[in-house]
Design a protein around this motif. Structure first.
Motif, mmCIF file in Angstrom:
data_model
loop_
_atom_site.group_PDB
_atom_site.id
_atom_site.type_symbol
_atom_site.label_atom_id
_atom_site.label_comp_id
_atom_site.label_asym_id
_atom_site.label_seq_id
_atom_site.Cartn_x
_atom_site.Cartn_y
_atom_site.Cartn_z
ATOM 1 N N GLU A 39 46.430 -11.902 -13.091
ATOM 2 C CA GLU A 39 47.870 -11.651 -14.061
ATOM 3 C C GLU A 39 47.178 -10.229 -15.403
ATOM 4 O OE1 GLU A 39 52.164 -12.714 -14.925
ATOM 5 O OE2 GLU A 39 50.831 -14.857 -15.580
ATOM 6 N N VAL A 40 47.767 -9.890 -15.125
ATOM 7 C CA VAL A 40 47.907 -8.004 -16.576
ATOM 8 C C VAL A 40 49.230 -8.255 -17.311
ATOM 9 C CG1 VAL A 40 46.666 -6.499 -17.023
ATOM 10 C CG2 VAL A 40 46.192 -7.495 -15.473
ATOM 11 N N ILE A 41 48.682 -9.061 -18.653
ATOM 12 C CA ILE A 41 50.289 -9.055 -19.381
ATOM 13 C C ILE A 41 49.602 -8.000 -20.228
ATOM 14 C CG2 ILE A 41 51.485 -10.547 -20.783
ATOM 15 C CD1 ILE A 41 50.559 -13.159 -18.811
ATOM 16 N N SER A 42 50.911 -7.189 -20.294
ATOM 17 C CA SER A 42 51.313 -6.461 -21.746
ATOM 18 C C SER A 42 52.165 -6.850 -22.575
ATOM 19 C CB SER A 42 51.691 -4.947 -21.448
ATOM 20 O OG SER A 42 50.997 -4.240 -20.613
ATOM 21 N N ILE A 43 51.312 -6.855 -23.949
ATOM 22 C CA ILE A 43 52.206 -7.426 -24.542
ATOM 23 C C ILE A 43 52.946 -6.724 -25.807
ATOM 24 C CG2 ILE A 43 52.595 -9.199 -27.161
ATOM 25 C CD1 ILE A 43 49.592 -10.844 -24.963
ATOM 26 N N PRO A 177 33.891 -13.226 -17.959
ATOM 27 C CA PRO A 177 35.114 -14.421 -19.077
ATOM 28 C C PRO A 177 36.110 -14.632 -17.729
ATOM 29 C CG PRO A 177 35.025 -11.637 -19.569
ATOM 30 C CD PRO A 177 33.203 -12.053 -18.765
ATOM 31 N N LYS A 178 36.638 -15.318 -18.043
ATOM 32 C CA LYS A 178 37.777 -15.938 -17.352
ATOM 33 C C LYS A 178 38.698 -15.148 -17.308
ATOM 34 C CE LYS A 178 36.490 -20.604 -16.695
ATOM 35 N NZ LYS A 178 35.949 -21.249 -16.549
ATOM 36 N N VAL A 179 38.592 -14.155 -18.898
ATOM 37 C CA VAL A 179 40.104 -13.730 -19.390
ATOM 38 C C VAL A 179 39.336 -12.528 -20.119
ATOM 39 C CG1 VAL A 179 42.250 -13.700 -20.317
ATOM 40 C CG2 VAL A 179 41.820 -15.451 -19.202
ATOM 41 N N MET A 180 40.646 -11.558 -20.367
ATOM 42 C CA MET A 180 39.468 -10.079 -21.074
ATOM 43 C C MET A 180 41.321 -9.979 -22.026
ATOM 44 S SD MET A 180 37.204 -8.935 -20.856
ATOM 45 C CE MET A 180 37.352 -6.982 -21.234
ATOM 46 N N LEU A 181 40.737 -10.550 -23.106
ATOM 47 C CA LEU A 181 41.584 -10.438 -24.524
ATOM 48 C C LEU A 181 42.087 -9.117 -25.323
ATOM 49 C CD1 LEU A 181 41.433 -13.575 -26.360
ATOM 50 C CD2 LEU A 181 42.879 -13.310 -24.541
ATOM 51 N N PHE A 182 42.850 -7.848 -25.320
ATOM 52 C CA PHE A 182 42.550 -7.465 -26.125
ATOM 53 C C PHE A 182 43.293 -6.843 -27.115
ATOM 54 C CE2 PHE A 182 41.446 -5.831 -21.341
ATOM 55 C CZ PHE A 182 40.468 -4.710 -21.494
ATOM 56 N N ASP A 183 43.280 -6.421 -28.026
ATOM 57 C CA ASP A 183 43.961 -6.519 -29.384
ATOM 58 C C ASP A 183 44.096 -5.301 -29.646
ATOM 59 O OD1 ASP A 183 44.941 -7.056 -31.459
ATOM 60 O OD2 ASP A 183 43.549 -7.952 -32.825
ATOM 61 N N GLU A 184 44.882 -4.090 -29.002
ATOM 62 C CA GLU A 184 45.130 -2.783 -29.768
ATOM 63 C C GLU A 184 43.997 -1.919 -28.933
ATOM 64 O OE1 GLU A 184 47.781 -1.828 -32.925
ATOM 65 O OE2 GLU A 184 48.787 -3.495 -33.428
ATOM 66 N N PRO A 185 43.498 -2.178 -28.445
ATOM 67 C CA PRO A 185 42.458 -1.367 -27.933
ATOM 68 C C PRO A 185 42.537 0.027 -27.987
ATOM 69 C CG PRO A 185 43.588 -1.900 -26.171
ATOM 70 C CD PRO A 185 43.791 -2.821 -26.699
ATOM 71 N N THR A 186 43.372 0.945 -28.031
ATOM 72 C CA THR A 186 43.575 2.452 -28.266
ATOM 73 C C THR A 186 43.936 2.515 -29.720
ATOM 74 O OG1 THR A 186 45.188 2.601 -26.821
ATOM 75 C CG2 THR A 186 42.970 2.589 -25.511
ATOM 76 N N SER A 187 44.387 1.526 -30.551
ATOM 77 C CA SER A 187 45.130 1.895 -31.691
ATOM 78 C C SER A 187 44.121 2.822 -32.569
ATOM 79 C CB SER A 187 45.930 0.690 -32.132
ATOM 80 O OG SER A 187 46.543 0.093 -31.392
ATOM 81 N N ALA A 188 42.981 2.545 -32.793
ATOM 82 C CA ALA A 188 42.286 3.266 -33.673
ATOM 83 C C ALA A 188 41.274 4.417 -33.347
ATOM 84 C CB ALA A 188 40.860 1.678 -34.045
ATOM 85 N N LEU A 189 42.291 5.096 -31.993
ATOM 86 C CA LEU A 189 41.560 6.280 -31.367
ATOM 87 C C LEU A 189 42.574 7.082 -31.253
ATOM 88 C CD1 LEU A 189 40.223 4.567 -28.046
ATOM 89 C CD2 LEU A 189 38.626 4.630 -30.327
ATOM 90 N N ASP A 190 41.072 8.656 -31.403
ATOM 91 C CA ASP A 190 42.369 9.949 -31.717
ATOM 92 C C ASP A 190 42.908 9.768 -29.961
ATOM 93 O OD1 ASP A 190 40.969 10.808 -34.427
ATOM 94 O OD2 ASP A 190 39.190 11.625 -33.375
ATOM 95 N N PRO A 191 44.288 10.796 -30.476
ATOM 96 C CA PRO A 191 44.751 11.057 -29.172
ATOM 97 C C PRO A 191 43.521 11.245 -27.711
ATOM 98 C CG PRO A 191 46.078 11.197 -30.772
ATOM 99 C CD PRO A 191 44.911 11.366 -31.886
ATOM 100 N N GLU A 192 43.355 11.629 -28.084
ATOM 101 C CA GLU A 192 42.734 12.416 -26.830
ATOM 102 C C GLU A 192 41.458 11.553 -26.270
ATOM 103 O OE1 GLU A 192 42.063 13.483 -29.809
ATOM 104 O OE2 GLU A 192 39.737 14.815 -30.865
ATOM 105 N N LEU A 193 40.877 10.564 -26.365
ATOM 106 C CA LEU A 193 40.008 9.370 -26.236
ATOM 107 C C LEU A 193 40.889 8.451 -25.866
ATOM 108 C CD1 LEU A 193 37.447 9.698 -29.112
ATOM 109 C CD2 LEU A 193 38.075 11.005 -26.847
ATOM 110 N N MET A 211 43.865 -10.409 -17.753
ATOM 111 C CA MET A 211 44.242 -9.162 -19.108
ATOM 112 C C MET A 211 45.253 -9.992 -19.817
ATOM 113 S SD MET A 211 42.985 -6.251 -17.085
ATOM 114 C CE MET A 211 43.090 -4.923 -18.195
ATOM 115 N N LEU A 212 45.271 -10.049 -20.798
ATOM 116 C CA LEU A 212 46.483 -10.199 -22.084
ATOM 117 C C LEU A 212 46.136 -8.953 -22.753
ATOM 118 C CD1 LEU A 212 46.538 -12.604 -20.611
ATOM 119 C CD2 LEU A 212 47.009 -13.650 -23.630
ATOM 120 N N VAL A 213 47.208 -8.254 -22.914
ATOM 121 C CA VAL A 213 47.028 -6.484 -23.299
ATOM 122 C C VAL A 213 47.630 -6.542 -24.971
ATOM 123 C CG1 VAL A 213 46.002 -4.105 -23.490
ATOM 124 C CG2 VAL A 213 46.090 -5.779 -21.517
#
Lengths: 260, 240
Positions: A39-43, A177-193, A211-213
């Protein structure tokens, strides 16, 4: 493995009655969530809704006050000490479970004194005791996959944010890993990245990874995830299939949230 | 200027350099270990350890090294218990008394330098290490300490230099290192200026080499702080 029906497998992650306060503020007010394998879950949720805290409780970077975390059928042992504070019973169990969960942070958190490849092979060699040759071979495959094979010997400071985050994803993947946890992975990025990181995450989702994102990327939540969780003030306000949620949400708040 | 005398003095003093270096190296090395322990105590969050380290640092930074040397060399010998203890064979030896005093003193200063280095390690990088399943000790050894050393090295080089100079105090308790030998030559020749100029030049030379060595180590340890080799793709990407 593939011949086994999905229903029979134990959930990848189970969260039951998760509570957490910081001082007088109750950040999580009893969260229940089951993430099945693949499952890919967006939080989603506005800032302060507790979404990052929830994710960080799963690998015990935050110690929950109450509730249970079960990873691949194994419950993380917790006890309440004399002052009524919840603590970890067995540090080694937590360390082992952490090594089975890949964590990707908002601010990448690559080790600045190590090159990209050294970042990736560090934990496989020292935590999982794999051979250096094997770890390097696997790291090279992962670097190819996230598209920064040419940055192998660069230090994090010499990479763009998007490249750093892709290196951080490769580092997490290197632990198998069995599960990938993403904690706001794109929030610190410039929009074009943002796009290059989302593309990598999408390819992981396509591979069938669990994935839990935690994210603010509505496009990712809508198009890539199987399920969307909307948190509001430390509780799950609404959850469901993204198709349903984005077109026909029950919660007034969620409708407001997605309309910006 | 009596070049012949200067040369003669120089040759005599050179023979004392190994002892000076030995005093400095031994006390700095032992002091660094003690300092790391003290810094960890300071940051442990366990108050008896924290306060022990605070008290130690307060006392050894707040009193002159010369007084500490006197207390250890002359002072301890007053106690019969010390003279009868197993440590007496060390504590009656001026060489070891000097090493102990220098070590205890440098540890107090270094502990604060190391503490600063440890505290400057970005929290996110520690968290990433924990998230990989590293034990506390492994996080410390593999991530925190290497980063802290890099942070602390410039300030620590100051401490090493001042220790090289501080070894001259050992001459007071009969140790014939560079200053000790220089004082002896002066007592025989009464030519203080020439002898101390040569002695000073020797310390200067030692510290010059030392700063070069530390700078080299710093350079080797910090490729991540320098411009990337070849024009980095980052810059190229930004230009697009």
């Amino acid at each position: 493995m593939n011949t086994m029906p999905d229903i029979a497998t134990t959930p990848a992650i189970e969260i039951r009655g998760l509570r957490k306060s910081f001082g007088p503020t109750e950040v999580l007010k009893g969260i229940d969530l089951t993430a099945n394998e693949g499952e890919v879950i967006s939080i989603l949720g506005s800032s302060g809704s507790g979404k990052s805290t929830m994710l960080r409780c799963i690998n015990m970077l935050e110690t929950p006050d109450a509730g249970a975390i079960v990873v691949a059928g194994e419950k993380i042992a917790m006890k309440t000490d004399g002052k009524g504070k919840a603590t970890i019973v067995d540090r080694r169990q937590v360390q082992r479970i952490r090594s089975e969960l890949g964590m990707v942070f908002q601010s990448f958190n690559l080790w600045s004194h190590k090159t990209v490849i050294e970042n990736i092979i560090e934990a496989p060699i020292h935590v999982q005791n794999r051979s250096k040759a094997e770890a390097i071979a696997e790291a090279e495959v992962l670097l190819e996959k996230v598209g920064i094979a040419d940055k192998r010997n660069h230090y994090p400071a010499h990479l763009s944010g998007g490249q750093q985050q892709r290196a951080a994803i490769a580092r997490a993947l290197a632990m198998r890993p069995k599960v990938m946890l993403f904690d706001e992975p794109t929030s610190a990025l410039d929009p074009e990245l943002v796009g290059e990181v989302l593309r990598v995450m999408r390819s992981l989702a396509d591979e069938g990874r669990t994935m839990l994102v935690v994210t603010h990327e509505m496009g990712f939540a809508r198009d890539v995830s199987n399920r969307v969780i909307f948190l509001h003030q430390g509780a799950i306000e609404e959850q469901g299939h993204p198709g349903e949620m984005f077109t026909n949400a029950q919660s007034e708040r969620f409708r407001k949230f997605i309309s910006g | 200027m009596d070049i012949a005398f200067l040369y003669e003095t120089f040759v005599t003093l050179i023979s004392a350099i190994p002892l000076t270096l030995q005093l400095a190296a031994t006390s700095v090395a032992l002091g660094a270990v003690l300092a790391l322990g003290l810094a960890v105590c300071r940051l442990s969050g366990i108050w008896p350890l924290d306060w022990f380290a605070r008290g130690y640092i307060f006392i050894f930074r707040g009193t002159p090294l010369l007084v500490q040397i006197f207390l250890i060399y002359y002072g301890l010998g007053q106690f019969r218990e010390v003279r009868r203890s197993a440590f007496w064979f060390i504590l009656r030896d001026p060489y070891w008394c000097a090493i102990i005093a220098l070590m205890l003193c440098t540890a107090a200063y270094s502990a604060e330098i190391i503490r600063g280095g440890l505290q400057a390690v970005p929290h996110g990088q520690i968290e990433a290490a924990r998230a990989c399943g590293m034990s506390r000790f492994m996080v410390f050894r593999r991530i925190i300490l290497p980063l802290a050393i890099r942070q602390a090295l410039p300030a620590y080089s100051n401490e090493i230099i001042s220790m090289v100079k501080a070894t001259s105090l050992a001459s007071i308790i009969t140790i014939m290192e560079v200053t000790g030998v220089a004082a002896k030559i002066i007592s025989e020749t009464y030519r203080a200026i020439e002898v101390f100029v040569v002695a000073g030049a020797i310390y200067l030379a030692i510290n010059f080499i030392l700063t070069r060595v530390v700078a080299l180590i710093e350079y080797r340890l910090s490729p991540h702080l320098r411009q990337a080799p070849a024009l980095p793709a980052v810059a190229a990407g930004e230009m697009r």
